[in-house]
Design a protein around this motif. Structure first.
Motif, PDB file in Angstrom:
ATOM      1  N   LEU A   1       0.840  -1.197   0.000  1.00  0.00           N
ATOM      2  CA  LEU A   1       0.000   0.000   0.000  1.00  0.00           C
ATOM      3  C   LEU A   1       0.875   1.248   0.000  1.00  0.00           C
ATOM      4  O   LEU A   1       1.705   1.435   0.872  1.00  0.00           O
ATOM      5  N   GLN A   2       0.711   2.083  -1.011  1.00  0.00           N
ATOM      6  CA  GLN A   2       1.527   3.286  -1.140  1.00  0.00           C
ATOM      7  C   GLN A   2       0.924   4.428  -0.330  1.00  0.00           C
ATOM      8  O   GLN A   2      -0.289   4.546  -0.193  1.00  0.00           O
ATOM      9  N   GLU A   3       1.795   5.257   0.218  1.00  0.00           N
ATOM     10  CA  GLU A   3       1.329   6.402   0.972  1.00  0.00           C
ATOM     11  C   GLU A   3       1.151   7.601   0.051  1.00  0.00           C
ATOM     12  O   GLU A   3       1.963   7.854  -0.840  1.00  0.00           O
ATOM     13  N   VAL A   4       0.093   8.328   0.274  1.00  0.00           N
ATOM     14  CA  VAL A   4      -0.182   9.523  -0.517  1.00  0.00           C
ATOM     15  C   VAL A   4       0.891  10.572  -0.238  1.00  0.00           C
ATOM     16  O   VAL A   4       1.342  10.737   0.893  1.00  0.00           O
ATOM     17  N   ASP A   5       1.317  11.277  -1.289  1.00  0.00           N
ATOM     18  CA  ASP A   5       2.246  12.400  -1.128  1.00  0.00           C
ATOM     19  C   ASP A   5       1.436  13.626  -0.734  1.00  0.00           C
ATOM     20  O   ASP A   5       0.855  14.307  -1.570  1.00  0.00           O
ATOM     21  N   TYR A   6       1.379  13.898   0.550  1.00  0.00           N
ATOM     22  CA  TYR A   6       0.504  14.958   1.050  1.00  0.00           C
ATOM     23  C   TYR A   6       0.987  16.353   0.658  1.00  0.00           C
ATOM     24  O   TYR A   6       0.198  17.290   0.611  1.00  0.00           O
ATOM     25  N   ASP A   7       2.270  16.493   0.376  1.00  0.00           N
ATOM     26  CA  ASP A   7       2.785  17.793  -0.063  1.00  0.00           C
ATOM     27  C   ASP A   7       2.052  18.285  -1.306  1.00  0.00           C
ATOM     28  O   ASP A   7       1.725  19.466  -1.431  1.00  0.00           O
ATOM     29  N   THR A   8       1.796  17.377  -2.233  1.00  0.00           N
ATOM     30  CA  THR A   8       1.169  17.762  -3.493  1.00  0.00           C
ATOM     31  C   THR A   8      -0.304  18.127  -3.319  1.00  0.00           C
ATOM     32  O   THR A   8      -0.909  18.681  -4.226  1.00  0.00           O
ATOM     33  N   LEU A   9      -0.871  17.803  -2.146  1.00  0.00           N
ATOM     34  CA  LEU A   9      -2.255  18.157  -1.854  1.00  0.00           C
ATOM     35  C   LEU A   9      -2.342  19.438  -1.030  1.00  0.00           C
ATOM     36  O   LEU A   9      -3.431  19.865  -0.649  1.00  0.00           O
ATOM     37  N   GLY A  10      -1.199  20.040  -0.769  1.00  0.00           N
ATOM     38  CA  GLY A  10      -1.179  21.306  -0.051  1.00  0.00           C
ATOM     39  C   GLY A  10      -0.940  21.204   1.439  1.00  0.00           C
ATOM     40  O   GLY A  10      -0.916  22.223   2.138  1.00  0.00           O
ATOM     41  N   PHE A  11      -0.763  19.981   1.958  1.00  0.00           N
ATOM     42  CA  PHE A  11      -0.538  19.822   3.387  1.00  0.00           C
ATOM     43  C   PHE A  11       0.886  20.213   3.769  1.00  0.00           C
ATOM     44  O   PHE A  11       1.841  20.019   2.999  1.00  0.00           O
ATOM     45  N   GLU A  12       1.026  20.756   4.964  1.00  0.00           N
ATOM     46  CA  GLU A  12       2.325  21.033   5.557  1.00  0.00           C
ATOM     47  C   GLU A  12       2.489  20.184   6.808  1.00  0.00           C
ATOM     48  O   GLU A  12       1.503  19.876   7.486  1.00  0.00           O
ATOM     49  N   ILE A  13       3.714  19.816   7.105  1.00  0.00           N
ATOM     50  CA  ILE A  13       3.978  19.064   8.328  1.00  0.00           C
ATOM     51  C   ILE A  13       4.038  20.045   9.490  1.00  0.00           C
ATOM     52  O   ILE A  13       4.895  20.924   9.532  1.00  0.00           O
ATOM     53  N   SER A  14       3.091  19.905  10.406  1.00  0.00           N
ATOM     54  CA  SER A  14       3.025  20.826  11.546  1.00  0.00           C
ATOM     55  C   SER A  14       3.819  20.315  12.741  1.00  0.00           C
ATOM     56  O   SER A  14       4.063  21.039  13.698  1.00  0.00           O
ATOM     57  N   GLY A  15       4.229  19.059  12.677  1.00  0.00           N
ATOM     58  CA  GLY A  15       5.010  18.481  13.769  1.00  0.00           C
ATOM     59  C   GLY A  15       5.210  17.000  13.520  1.00  0.00           C
ATOM     60  O   GLY A  15       4.582  16.409  12.627  1.00  0.00           O
ATOM     61  N   ASN A  16       6.105  16.411  14.273  1.00  0.00           N
ATOM     62  CA  ASN A  16       6.369  14.984  14.150  1.00  0.00           C
ATOM     63  C   ASN A  16       6.238  14.325  15.512  1.00  0.00           C
ATOM     64  O   ASN A  16       6.781  14.821  16.509  1.00  0.00           O
ATOM     65  N   LYS A  17       5.488  13.242  15.542  1.00  0.00           N
ATOM     66  CA  LYS A  17       5.384  12.442  16.748  1.00  0.00           C
ATOM     67  C   LYS A  17       6.431  11.341  16.668  1.00  0.00           C
ATOM     68  O   LYS A  17       6.408  10.531  15.741  1.00  0.00           O
ATOM     69  N   GLU A  18       7.362  11.342  17.594  1.00  0.00           N
ATOM     70  CA  GLU A  18       8.419  10.347  17.578  1.00  0.00           C
ATOM     71  C   GLU A  18       7.979   9.114  18.351  1.00  0.00           C
ATOM     72  O   GLU A  18       7.601   9.196  19.515  1.00  0.00           O
ATOM     73  N   ILE A  19       7.988   7.977  17.682  1.00  0.00           N
ATOM     74  CA  ILE A  19       7.671   6.715  18.347  1.00  0.00           C
ATOM     75  C   ILE A  19       8.872   5.776  18.208  1.00  0.00           C
ATOM     76  O   ILE A  19       9.774   6.006  17.387  1.00  0.00           O
TER      77      ILE A  19
END
Length: 321
Positions: free
Chosen positions: A135-153
């Motif tokens: 299952l491929q992950e959607v490239d959210y950058d191309t949909l206009g999303f920005e990374i607001s933070g990263n949850k480290e697990i």
């Protein structure tokens, strides 16, 4: 689904509907067979604290076929997916092409925009929970999303044999002493007799879930929330409360007695957990203080000693208006 059928389906229209109680049965069944769903996105899990959230979940249909769901709640003119869950995002039917997934997401964005929603915050389901190979992950950058933070697990790929010399020594000690592992339902005796006092003494607060909440969730999801415990004869030495997914085990809570520390019961339990059949990953969770946001270096070191590796789970933000 073959490539011709996937391509053909892109030309068909989809409909967006708000979730309502009459759709419960279809929602629950969909999550169970979805490409990237977990029992955390079931209504029976989400709604145990439903009084704290204004539901804004959506369902995506193609005729009478349910293609995707989006568990979400609303605060003012903002949508979140879903702050009551570790992660949520778009849950897709198996076999959908990447292009069709993008079409579904864009349709959801358009729906919220028409509702005068100004922004959207999303924490997608991590890749390792996917039950659809490749299952491929959607490239959210191309949909206009920005990374607001990263949850480290911290994540362990299973099966895994301990490499840390101290942990290996601990497992040998546990075996010499004759410890055994028991799997079963979570008990109030463990929770209130060991977990709650340990939390109070060690970090000065209660576990995130109350006994009433975790007991309710266990009852609603039999076999999904379990206690893996270590015993010396009939003495409870340590326990791991796990959320069990088809190929992932999430370690939700852990507790060990003073005697259990001497017997190295937790090393013994972790070695057992990392070699359960059909399990590909052990999700060890975060290493950050929930109140201060400070990274707990000692907790990170402890998880790394079991072979856990840091992974970033992005939180996404999109301004709609």
């Amino acid at each position: 689904m073959d490539k011709k059928l996937r391509a053909h389906r892109l030309d068909l229209k989809i409909q967006i509907r708000k979730y309502e109680e009459g759709y419960r049965e279809q929602w629950e069944a969909f999550i169970e067979r979805a490409a990237n769903g977990t029992f955390l996105q079931r209504r029976s899990f989400m709604e145990y604290h439903g009084d704290r959230f204004q539901d804004a979940s959506l369902m995506v249909w193609e005729g009478e076929e349910l293609l995707a769901v989006f568990p979400a709640h609303q605060v003012g003119n903002q949508i979140f997916s879903h702050q009551g869950l570790s992660f949520g995002g778009w849950i897709f039917k198996r076999g959908l092409s990447l292009s069709f997934q993008r079409q579904i997401i864009n349709s959801i964005l358009g729906f919220y925009k028409n509702q005068a929603i100004q922004s959207l915050m999303v924490t997608p389901v991590p890749y390792y929970y996917s039950q659809e190979e490749g299952l491929q992950e959607v490239d959210y950058d191309t949909l206009g999303f920005e990374i607001s933070g990263n949850k480290e697990i911290y994540l362990i790929e299973a099966p895994f044999i301990l490499k840390d010399k101290g942990k290996k020594k601990g497992v040998r000690r546990a075996l010499r002493k004759g410890l055994d592992v028991r799997e079963g339902e979570l008990t109030q005796g463990f929770w209130e007799g060991l977990m709650v006092p340990l939390y109070a003494a060690k970090i000065g607060k209660d576990p995130v879930h109350s006994w009433e909440e975790i007991a309710l969730l266990s009852e609603r999801h039999p076999g999904r929330i379990q206690l893996i415990s270590a015993y010396l004869e009939e003495e409870l030495l340590a326990g791991l409360v796990i959320f069990r997914h088809p190929q992932v085990i999430k370690v939700q809570y852990s507790a060990v007695t003073e005697h259990g520390k001497i017997c190295r019961a937790m090393d013994f339990l972790m070695q057992y957990l990392m070699n359960l059949p059909h399990i590909h990953y052990i999700d060890m969770g975060t290493v950050y203080d929930g109140q201060t946001g400070e990274k707990l270096e000692s907790l990170a070191y402890w998880k790394e000693s079991f072979g856990a590796v840091s992974r970033k789970i992005p939180s996404l933000h999109l301004k709609l208006i």
